[in-house]
Design a protein around this motif. Structure first.
Motif, short mmCIF file in Angstrom:
data_model
loop_
_atom_site.label_atom_id
_atom_site.label_comp_id
_atom_site.label_asym_id
_atom_site.label_seq_id
_atom_site.Cartn_x
_atom_site.Cartn_y
_atom_site.Cartn_z
N ASP A 78 -18.97 28.44 -34.50
CA ASP A 78 -19.67 29.00 -33.34
C ASP A 78 -21.09 28.46 -33.25
OD1 ASP A 78 -17.46 30.68 -32.76
OD2 ASP A 78 -18.29 32.32 -33.97
N ILE A 79 -21.77 28.41 -34.39
CA ILE A 79 -23.16 27.95 -34.42
C ILE A 79 -23.24 26.45 -34.14
CG2 ILE A 79 -25.22 27.73 -35.86
CD1 ILE A 79 -24.23 30.33 -37.30
N VAL A 80 -22.38 25.67 -34.78
CA VAL A 80 -22.38 24.22 -34.56
C VAL A 80 -22.14 23.91 -33.09
CG1 VAL A 80 -21.15 22.06 -35.03
CG2 VAL A 80 -21.74 23.60 -36.92
N LEU A 81 -21.17 24.55 -32.49
CA LEU A 81 -20.86 24.28 -31.08
C LEU A 81 -21.99 24.73 -30.15
CD1 LEU A 81 -17.06 25.19 -30.90
CD2 LEU A 81 -18.13 22.94 -31.18
N ALA A 82 -22.66 25.82 -30.50
CA ALA A 82 -23.79 26.28 -29.69
C ALA A 82 -24.92 25.26 -29.71
CB ALA A 82 -24.29 27.63 -30.20
N VAL A 83 -25.18 24.68 -30.88
CA VAL A 83 -26.30 23.76 -31.03
C VAL A 83 -25.94 22.34 -30.60
CG1 VAL A 83 -27.85 22.69 -32.73
CG2 VAL A 83 -27.37 25.14 -32.85
N GLU A 84 -24.79 21.86 -31.01
CA GLU A 84 -24.41 20.46 -30.77
C GLU A 84 -23.58 20.25 -29.49
OE1 GLU A 84 -25.07 17.59 -32.62
OE2 GLU A 84 -26.46 18.78 -33.81
N GLY A 85 -23.03 21.33 -28.96
CA GLY A 85 -22.17 21.21 -27.79
C GLY A 85 -20.72 21.12 -28.20
N THR A 86 -19.85 21.23 -27.22
CA THR A 86 -18.42 21.31 -27.51
C THR A 86 -17.69 19.97 -27.42
OG1 THR A 86 -17.97 21.85 -25.20
CG2 THR A 86 -18.29 23.71 -26.71
N ALA A 87 -18.37 18.94 -26.96
CA ALA A 87 -17.72 17.63 -26.84
C ALA A 87 -17.31 17.11 -28.21
CB ALA A 87 -18.67 16.63 -26.17
N TRP A 125 -11.76 19.51 -39.42
CA TRP A 125 -13.13 19.90 -39.73
C TRP A 125 -13.53 21.17 -38.97
CZ3 TRP A 125 -17.35 19.53 -36.21
CH2 TRP A 125 -18.60 19.67 -36.78
N ARG A 126 -13.20 21.21 -37.69
CA ARG A 126 -13.52 22.40 -36.89
C ARG A 126 -12.74 23.62 -37.37
NH1 ARG A 126 -15.03 21.32 -30.70
NH2 ARG A 126 -16.30 19.46 -30.96
N ASN A 127 -11.47 23.42 -37.73
CA ASN A 127 -10.67 24.54 -38.24
C ASN A 127 -11.28 25.13 -39.51
OD1 ASN A 127 -8.78 24.46 -36.17
ND2 ASN A 127 -7.40 23.12 -37.28
N GLU A 128 -11.79 24.28 -40.38
CA GLU A 128 -12.43 24.76 -41.62
C GLU A 128 -13.70 25.55 -41.31
OE1 GLU A 128 -11.26 24.84 -44.83
OE2 GLU A 128 -9.46 24.17 -43.77
N LEU A 129 -14.53 25.04 -40.41
CA LEU A 129 -15.76 25.76 -40.05
C LEU A 129 -15.44 27.08 -39.36
CD1 LEU A 129 -18.16 22.95 -38.78
CD2 LEU A 129 -18.16 24.12 -40.99
N ALA A 130 -14.35 27.14 -38.62
CA ALA A 130 -13.96 28.37 -37.93
C ALA A 130 -13.51 29.45 -38.90
CB ALA A 130 -12.85 28.07 -36.92
N LYS A 131 -13.17 29.08 -40.11
CA LYS A 131 -12.72 30.05 -41.13
C LYS A 131 -13.88 30.71 -41.87
CE LYS A 131 -8.53 27.45 -42.25
NZ LYS A 131 -7.87 26.67 -43.32
N VAL A 132 -15.08 30.15 -41.75
CA VAL A 132 -16.22 30.64 -42.54
C VAL A 132 -17.19 31.39 -41.63
CG1 VAL A 132 -18.12 30.00 -44.08
CG2 VAL A 132 -15.99 28.67 -44.09
#
Length: 168
Positions: A78-87, A125-132
């Motif tokens: 959530d944080i990564v996508l907020a800062v870096e964008g969803t592309a 990578w995104r799936n792993e970050l979504a678990k934490v």
């Protein structure tokens, strides 16, 4: 792949805000001071976190930031996508069709295998970050803070810098 410095600052800021009491906020200046970072640069990321619904902003002279939801509901993704964008991090430009000897369109009907491999890796990578969640990170930090230095540092800072928000 390289993520910008703002991702680290945003994750640490969200983690610090998770330590606030429910009726408290923390000013952007205090967050920047705690982490030793540029306030103007951090403000850009705090705004992105607010726009994503991760942080709530309280206006006014005693205003600041607080979590908009519980730390258990905020993932690192959530944080990564907020800062870096969803592309996607990798963007295929179809260079197979360029250069002095480009492939004909018929030869590039199938997706580029390099693009497919890169997207597959990004999904993992995104799936792993979504678990934490932030709560998971804080739990791990607490378990490894055997001498209590981290907790003491955070508590002492919040005691001095957090702002009380009166009930509406």
């Amino acid at each position: 792949m390289k993520l910008g410095d703002g991702v680290e600052q945003a994750i640490h800021s969200v983690a610090l805000l998770a330590g606030l009491r429910a009726d408290r906020v923390l000013a952007a200046a205090a967050l920047a001071e705690f982490h030793g970072v540029s306030q103007s640069y951090l403000l850009k990321h705090l705004q992105a976190l607010s726009n994503a619904g991760i942080l709530a902003t309280v206006p006014g002279p005693n205003g600041g930031y607080k979590l908009a939801t519980s730390a258990a509901k905020i993932t690192l993704l959530d944080i990564v996508l907020a800062v870096e964008g969803t592309a996607p991090a990798f963007r295929c430009a179809e260079i197979r069709r360029r250069g002095p000897n480009p492939l004909p369109a018929v030869a590039t009907i199938r997706p580029c295998e390099i693009n497919a491999a890169m997207l597959k890796a990004e999904r993992a990578w995104r799936n792993e970050l979504a678990k934490v969640t932030i709560a998971d990170v804080l739990s791990s930090v607490a378990a490894n803070d055997r001498d209590g230095f981290i907790d003491a540092r955070v508590c002492a800072f919040l005691e001095l810098r957090e702002r009380h928000q009166p009930a509406p």
